[in-house]
Enzyme design. Structure first.
Site, PDB file in Angstrom:
ATOM      1  N   GLY A   8       0.830  -1.217   0.000  1.00 39.50           N
ATOM      2  CA  GLY A   8       0.000   0.000   0.000  1.00 39.50           C
ATOM      3  C   GLY A   8       0.858   1.258   0.000  1.00 39.50           C
ATOM      4  N   GLY A  11      -0.184   5.060  -0.857  1.00 42.99           N
ATOM      5  CA  GLY A  11      -1.235   5.722  -0.104  1.00 42.99           C
ATOM      6  C   GLY A  11      -0.741   6.894   0.725  1.00 42.99           C
ATOM      7  CD  GLN A  12      -3.392  10.692   4.936  1.00 48.35           C
ATOM      8  OE1 GLN A  12      -4.233   9.860   5.268  1.00 48.35           O
ATOM      9  NE2 GLN A  12      -3.318  11.885   5.499  1.00 48.35           N
ATOM     10  CG  ASP A  34      -0.378   0.721  -3.843  1.00 46.51           C
ATOM     11  OD1 ASP A  34      -1.444   0.336  -4.371  1.00 46.51           O
ATOM     12  OD2 ASP A  34      -0.361   1.467  -2.849  1.00 46.51           O
ATOM     13  CB  ILE A  35      -3.151  -2.609  -6.258  1.00 50.16           C
ATOM     14  CG1 ILE A  35      -3.896  -3.674  -7.035  1.00 50.16           C
ATOM     15  CG2 ILE A  35      -3.813  -1.252  -6.346  1.00 50.16           C
ATOM     16  CD1 ILE A  35      -5.190  -4.094  -6.387  1.00 50.16           C
ATOM     17  CE1 TYR A 137     -10.006   1.339   7.816  1.00 55.33           C
ATOM     18  CE2 TYR A 137     -10.789   2.682   9.641  1.00 55.33           C
ATOM     19  CZ  TYR A 137      -9.764   2.269   8.811  1.00 55.33           C
ATOM     20  OH  TYR A 137      -8.500   2.789   8.974  1.00 55.33           O
ATOM     21  CE  LYS A 141      -7.501  -1.046   9.223  1.00 58.97           C
ATOM     22  NZ  LYS A 141      -6.095  -1.284   8.920  1.00 58.97           N
TER      23      LYS A 141
HETATM   24  P1  NAD Z   1      -4.664   4.890   1.702  1.00 59.03           P
HETATM   25  O1  NAD Z   1      -6.053   4.558   1.285  1.00 59.03           O
HETATM   26  O2  NAD Z   1      -4.161   6.258   1.448  1.00 59.03           O
HETATM   27  O3  NAD Z   1      -3.631   3.864   1.030  1.00 59.03           O
HETATM   28  C1  NAD Z   1      -3.890   2.493   0.977  1.00 59.03           C
HETATM   29  C2  NAD Z   1      -3.154   1.929  -0.219  1.00 59.03           C
HETATM   30  O4  NAD Z   1      -3.490   0.547  -0.317  1.00 59.03           O
HETATM   31  C3  NAD Z   1      -3.530   2.591  -1.554  1.00 59.03           C
HETATM   32  O5  NAD Z   1      -2.375   3.095  -2.182  1.00 59.03           O
HETATM   33  C4  NAD Z   1      -4.156   1.458  -2.360  1.00 59.03           C
HETATM   34  O6  NAD Z   1      -3.817   1.500  -3.740  1.00 59.03           O
HETATM   35  C5  NAD Z   1      -3.564   0.237  -1.691  1.00 59.03           C
HETATM   36  N1  NAD Z   1      -4.358  -0.961  -1.892  1.00 59.03           N
HETATM   37  C6  NAD Z   1      -5.706  -1.095  -1.841  1.00 59.03           C
HETATM   38  N2  NAD Z   1      -6.047  -2.363  -2.134  1.00 59.03           N
HETATM   39  C7  NAD Z   1      -4.893  -3.045  -2.367  1.00 59.03           C
HETATM   40  C8  NAD Z   1      -4.575  -4.369  -2.697  1.00 59.03           C
HETATM   41  N3  NAD Z   1      -5.547  -5.287  -2.883  1.00 59.03           N
HETATM   42  N4  NAD Z   1      -3.286  -4.710  -2.834  1.00 59.03           N
HETATM   43  C9  NAD Z   1      -2.298  -3.808  -2.672  1.00 59.03           C
HETATM   44  N5  NAD Z   1      -2.536  -2.522  -2.361  1.00 59.03           N
HETATM   45  C10 NAD Z   1      -3.820  -2.158  -2.214  1.00 59.03           C
HETATM   46  O7  NAD Z   1      -4.533   4.500   3.228  1.00 59.03           O
HETATM   47  P2  NAD Z   1      -3.510   5.052   4.324  1.00 59.03           P
HETATM   48  O8  NAD Z   1      -4.144   6.235   4.923  1.00 59.03           O
HETATM   49  O9  NAD Z   1      -2.151   5.156   3.782  1.00 59.03           O
HETATM   50  O10 NAD Z   1      -3.648   3.885   5.391  1.00 59.03           O
HETATM   51  C11 NAD Z   1      -2.680   2.856   5.530  1.00 59.03           C
HETATM   52  C12 NAD Z   1      -3.078   2.020   6.738  1.00 59.03           C
HETATM   53  O11 NAD Z   1      -3.165   2.864   7.893  1.00 59.03           O
HETATM   54  C13 NAD Z   1      -4.447   1.342   6.609  1.00 59.03           C
HETATM   55  O12 NAD Z   1      -4.396   0.087   7.247  1.00 59.03           O
HETATM   56  C14 NAD Z   1      -5.368   2.251   7.399  1.00 59.03           C
HETATM   57  O13 NAD Z   1      -6.476   1.565   7.930  1.00 59.03           O
HETATM   58  C15 NAD Z   1      -4.435   2.718   8.499  1.00 59.03           C
HETATM   59  N6  NAD Z   1      -4.873   3.976   9.100  1.00 59.03           N
HETATM   60  C16 NAD Z   1      -4.777   5.142   8.393  1.00 59.03           C
HETATM   61  C17 NAD Z   1      -5.207   6.322   8.990  1.00 59.03           C
HETATM   62  C18 NAD Z   1      -5.129   7.647   8.272  1.00 59.03           C
HETATM   63  O14 NAD Z   1      -5.659   8.655   8.776  1.00 59.03           O
HETATM   64  N7  NAD Z   1      -4.458   7.729   7.123  1.00 59.03           N
HETATM   65  C19 NAD Z   1      -5.733   6.304  10.285  1.00 59.03           C
HETATM   66  C20 NAD Z   1      -5.854   5.078  10.942  1.00 59.03           C
HETATM   67  C21 NAD Z   1      -5.386   3.925  10.351  1.00 59.03           C
HETATM   68  C1  AKB Z   2     -10.481   6.912   8.316  1.00 61.76           C
HETATM   69  O1  AKB Z   2     -11.054   7.987   8.562  1.00 61.76           O
HETATM   70  O2  AKB Z   2     -11.026   5.924   7.804  1.00 61.76           O
HETATM   71  C2  AKB Z   2      -9.039   6.785   8.737  1.00 61.76           C
HETATM   72  C3  AKB Z   2      -8.951   6.272  10.134  1.00 61.76           C
HETATM   73  C4  AKB Z   2      -9.000   7.192  11.263  1.00 61.76           C
HETATM   74  O3  AKB Z   2      -8.865   5.085  10.320  1.00 61.76           O
HETATM   75  N1  AKB Z   2      -8.404   8.054   8.572  1.00 61.76           N
END
Ligand code: NAD
Ligand code: AKB
Length: 308
Positions: A8, A11-12, A34-35, A137, A141
């Protein structure tokens, strides 16, 4: 951590974590996957985490010792496509854990404040408390946390995790979550001087600046294993804020900035099922978790980097 695979990675979090890890551990030691690979730089691999065999082969061929598993579907997108969220968040995680077991990898996969619900205490929510999430979600989780704990207890996999709050960052926009508004507001402040917020002005949620999130991942992964009392996920947060507070913080730097509200029922209902603020004392005690950025500091950095 010596050689790390990040899933992933577009992603962010991943887009900034890969750069951060490469500075610490060396460019060739951090493999981005990533995908699709729109913005990744080498070494990189196209990997759908549901493809167990390819996932395994990449770990074997690069001889990684650490798996940072970020591939997931976030809260709002998960409600729109629950089946996909279950598949990616559960089967993708299970594939990662099986590979970590086979190759004895250290394993990190973030959980979220989304594991809590209306039935959890709203303020200073403890790490261990009633958790009956009402979103796909949150369900995935929380199940993921238990799965990580199981792989640690039964198979000895070195699983580590935190429950991230909403992360605020300026490199890659967030991917379909409830807390996205806390990023969008800064982009809108720079671009339009105005933001139409989908969440009520007085809805409190935990947040953290990406700089603090990147540092804590490394701090946790490099901590002495014997210090860690929890293999599910540690509560972590930098601040508890509502949209009105973020708007007021932006107005300190952009006095003409305005905000209005058009409530999105799905986002609002998810936000209301999450805590106002969580208790982070166990992470502070076990591995000295702390954050540098408060709201005004974060606002200053966000506006400066987006202005550039
Ligand atoms: P995001 O959505 O920005 O990035 C996720 C990435 O996963 C994307 O680039 C997407 O292309 C990739 N992806 C989706 N399906 C896929 C697959 N089948 N195979 C490979 N890649 C795939 O998410 P993020 O914000 O970077 O979050 C990363 C992790 O952190 C997640 O587990 C999320 O639940 C957790 N998280 C994020 C936040 C936040 O605020 N950003 C908060 C709490 C938890
Ligand atoms: C979402 O809003 O889904 C994420 C998180 C807090 O898990 N940013």
């Amino acid at each position: 951590m010596k050689r790390i695979l990040v899933t992933g990675a577009n992603g962010q979090i991943g887009s900034e974590l890969v750069t951060y890890l490469r500075l610490l551990y060396g460019d060739q030691e951090v493999i981005a996957s990533d995908i699709t690979l729109e913005n990744c730089s080498s070494p990189m691999e196209v990997l759908d985490v549901l493809d167990h065999e390819k996932f395994r082969n990449i770990c074997e061929s690069y001889q990684v010792d650490t798996l940072i598993h970020l591939a997931a579907i976030l809260s709002v997108n998960a409600e729109k496509n629950p089946q996909l969220a279950w598949d990616v968040n559960m089967q993708g995680l299970l594939n990662g854990l099986e590979i970590a077991k086979e190759f004895n990898l250290q394993f990190f996969s973030p959980s979220s404040i989304g594991v809590f619900s209306h039935e959890s205490p709203k303020d200073k929510t403890p790490q261990l408390t009633t958790m009956r999430p009402t979103t796909m979600y949150g369900i995935s989780k929380l199940s993921g946390e238990l799965l990580c704990d199981y792989y640690y207890q039964v198979f000895g996999v070195d699983t580590r995790s935190v429950r991230f709050p909403g992360l605020i960052s300026s490199v890659t926009p967030p991917g379909g979550g409830t807390t996205d508004y806390a990023v969008e507001i800064y982009y809108a402040a720079i671009k339009d001087g105005h933001y139409t917020c989908p969440i009520k002005e007085d809805t409190y949620l935990d947040m953290m600046y990406m700089g603090d999130a990147l540092k804590l991942i490394v701090d946790l992964m490099e901590s002495d294993s014997s210090l860690l009392s929890d293999r599910n996920a540690y509560n972590v947060s930098a601040m508890s804020v509502c949209p009105k507070m973020i708007a007021e913080s932006i107005q300190k730097y952009i006095p003409d900035f305005t905000i209005s509200y058009e409530i999105d029922p799905l986002k609002q209902s998810i936000a209301e099922s999450w805590p106002n603020s969580i208790d982070v004392s166990i992470a502070q005690k076990d591995w000295h978790f702390n954050c540098q950025y408060d709201l005004d500091n974060l606002t200053k950095h966000m506006l400066a980097s987006l202005q550039k």
